[in-house]
Design an enzyme around this catalytic site. Structure first.
Site, mmCIF file in Angstrom:
data_model
loop_
_atom_site.group_PDB
_atom_site.id
_atom_site.type_symbol
_atom_site.label_atom_id
_atom_site.label_comp_id
_atom_site.label_asym_id
_atom_site.label_seq_id
_atom_site.Cartn_x
_atom_site.Cartn_y
_atom_site.Cartn_z
ATOM 1 N N ASP A 290 -53.437 22.271 43.962
ATOM 2 C CA ASP A 290 -53.082 21.581 45.214
ATOM 3 C C ASP A 290 -52.351 20.262 44.980
ATOM 4 O O ASP A 290 -52.591 19.275 45.679
ATOM 5 C CB ASP A 290 -54.339 21.305 46.053
ATOM 6 C CG ASP A 290 -55.015 22.578 46.522
ATOM 7 O OD1 ASP A 290 -54.317 23.592 46.614
ATOM 8 O OD2 ASP A 290 -56.231 22.555 46.778
ATOM 9 N N ASP A 514 -65.603 24.686 50.497
ATOM 10 C CA ASP A 514 -64.243 24.139 50.463
ATOM 11 C C ASP A 514 -64.175 22.755 51.089
ATOM 12 O O ASP A 514 -63.238 22.007 50.836
ATOM 13 C CB ASP A 514 -63.277 25.048 51.213
ATOM 14 C CG ASP A 514 -63.115 26.396 50.556
ATOM 15 O OD1 ASP A 514 -63.053 26.451 49.316
ATOM 16 O OD2 ASP A 514 -63.059 27.399 51.289
#
Length: 575
Positions: A290, A514
């Protein structure tokens, strides 16, 4: 031995020597325009009647070099008999070790290591002087006081790394994750599966308070290894300004803290991985998920732009950090770097795909690194994109309307992770990466099984009914990424499952959240991202759709029992 590396500038001929047992640490710097310097650690790792094993760690504290040669002389009759990770020659008492093809480049602060076996009689003293590319480091130490009496095991073969580190190898089962999984109803069915070890903050390196640190995991891996090969999977994840387009996975380091990232995070990890004790392990690193694609997709000029991503593009610290990590870790002979390459629902569009590949190349060439430091790439890390959509393909059309025009595909070039991974691999090879690079696909949460799994194509009423009726991926939108409702465990970890794919892996441990469904105060820098809130109606990144997230989720990385049970229930292949 613990060690730190640092650049020493404008110091005149200063030698610092420490000695403990059979270990010598030698540093030198020279003033002037060349700014040349080195640090050498010579350690006798084992010794018996007429032989010994040694490990040498070389750190460049001066300007970057593209090749290196280390010289020393023995005071006794020591003879090098076998070496690895360096080309070693000896003439009389004088020994020269030169880099091999994959470890010649040393950035400032960059390290590499090599080892060898030798013979001796009488005293086996540590060399008093080392020269790195002609620069002298002076020092001495005493021989070991209580050396091991068993000859070392056969060293790893010299030459290149394994083409596919997963081939013919077991993969480390994290005992902490395994225990949590086994404690869940039905969890024993998967608790023996290998998962990634996430080093998502500096404190995770040392562990403590009942939590395993990096050395603890590597020691446990040695216990699991037995006589065969074993892969340990590490996630390197602590960039400054981490994950600039989200909040749930923000990290502890501010956008400008690149030096802290290097010296307090990457350097200590590299020092541990370079320990000769772990040379028999195959260590796979997933490098900074990411991060790099945000510099393409979430910067000014895009509707999804954020000020944080603009800042990271401007200061260059994503590029610098990834380059530094690749170079530092990739210089260790048994480390295999895999760079995060997003997923098809992020980078599969024409204006994201090629530009992201170029960013990957730029990072792999930064901070003294080179493309050779990259063994491969990983896709779908901690994401939910289906591995293979069987009921429609990108070339299909309904009534003359292309599948690419459906609301789900939305002009993407790819429908699933396998096709995306293989295409990204081809693109990266065309840019100069090694033709043998391999891809990993994280299948920990992309099974999409259970009763909602389609068994055939959708109705041909229009292109949307055709795609939506047949797709395995049941998310509301492909941009949804947080604790997805309906997700299931995917393919079990396995080596070489498809062309160009080194392995299917569970890099994200199933059952680890998450992100939190609501704001939770914490000291880890993790914010509240509305994409983890099941009531959130969305934003430009998910087509202003509902988030599809499960309720009552804890902070990212914390155990989330409801998610684990959802993954078990919807596993495909079924458990």
């Amino acid at each position: 031995m613990s060690r730190t590396t640092r650049r020493t500038a404008l110091m005149a001929a200063l030698g610092l020597i420490t000695a403990t047992g059979a270990t010598a640490t030698v540093m030198t710097t020279t003033a002037g325009a060349a700014a040349t310097g080195c640090k050498v650690e010579y350690q006798i790792t084992s010794q018996w009647n007429t032989g010994f094993g040694a490990n040498v760690v070389v750190t460049n504290t001066g300007d970057p070099v593209s090749a290196w040669s280390l010289e020393w002389s023995y005071a006794g009759d020591q003879k090098v008999t076998q070496g690895w990770n360096a080309a070693i020659s000896q003439s009389g008492a004088a020994v020269t070790a030169k880099n091999v093809a994959y470890n010649g480049s040393l950035a400032t602060g960059g390290s590499t290591s090599f080892g060898f076996n030798g013979s001796y009689s009488g005293t086996n003293s540590v060399p008093a002087t080392f020269k790195l590319n002609g620069v002298t480091c002076n020092g001495a130490t005493e021989p070991p006081t209580t050396p091991p009496t068993t000859p070392p095991t056969t060293p790893p073969p010299s030459g290149s790394k394994a083409d596919n580190p997963y081939a013919g190898a077991k993969v480390y089962v994290n005992p902490e994750w395994s225990a949590k999984a086994a404690a869940e109803p039905g969890g024993a069915k998967v608790s023996n599966q290998p998962t990634g070890v996430w080093l998502d903050r500096i404190a995770a390196i040392s562990g403590g308070n009942g939590v395993m640190g990096l050395r603890d995991h590597l020691d446990a891996a040695l216990a699991q290894k037995g006589s065969g090969e074993l892969v340990v999977q590490l996630v390197i994840y602590d960039l400054p300004g981490r994950d600039c387009a989200a909040l749930a996975s923000n990290g502890e380091l501010g956008p400008t803290e690149i030096d802290r990232y290097k010296t307090q995070y990457i350097d200590p990890i590299a020092a541990i991985l370079a320990d000769r004790k772990y040379a028999g392990l195959r260590i796979v690193t997933t490098v900074e998920i990411d991060s790099l694609p945000n510099l393409v997709t979430n910067v000014s000029g895009r509707p999804t732009a954020t000020a944080n991503c603009d800042a990271m593009k401007t200061n260059g610290n994503y590029i610098k950090g990834v380059g530094y990590a690749l170079n530092k870790l990739g210089s260790i002979a048994n480390v295999y770097n895999y760079v995060d390459a997003g997923h098809h629902g992020w980078l599969g569009w024409d204006d994201n795909f090629g530009a992201s590949a170029e960013i990957f190349k730029q990072a792999a060439s930064a901070e003294g690194s080179s493309l050779s430091r990259v063994h491969g790439f990983i896709v779908n890390t901690a994401n939910y994109s289906a591995l293979k959509e069987d009921h429609f393909s990108i070339g299909d059309s309904v009534g003359g309307t292309s599948v690419r025009q459906s609301k789900w595909v939305d002009w993407n070039r790819y429908t699933d992770e396998l096709s995306y991974a293989q295409a990204m691999r081809a693109k990266l090879v065309s840019l100069g990466f090694d033709p043998q690079i391999g891809m990993l696909i994280d299948t920990s949460r992309n099974g999409w099984g259970g009763t909602a799994r389609p068994t055939g194509p959708g109705a041909l009423t229009n292109v949307d009914t055709y795609v939506n009726g047949g797709r395995y991926d049941r998310r509301i939108h492909a941009g949804n990424w947080c604790n997805q409702s309906g997700a299931g465990l995917g393919e079990r970890p396995q080596a070489a499952p498809a062309a160009g794919i080194d392995a299917y892996v569970w890099m994200k441990p199933p059952g680890e959240s998450d992100g939190a469904s609501k704001e939770i105060p914490n000291d880890e820098g993790k914010g509240f991202d509305r994409m983890c809130d099941p009531t959130y109606p969305g934003n430009a990144r998910n087509g202003n759709s509902m988030s599809g997230a499960l309720p009552n989720a804890p902070l990212s990385g914390r155990w989330f029992s409801a998610q684990f049970q959802e993954l078990l229930k919807n596993a495909h292949p079924a458990l």
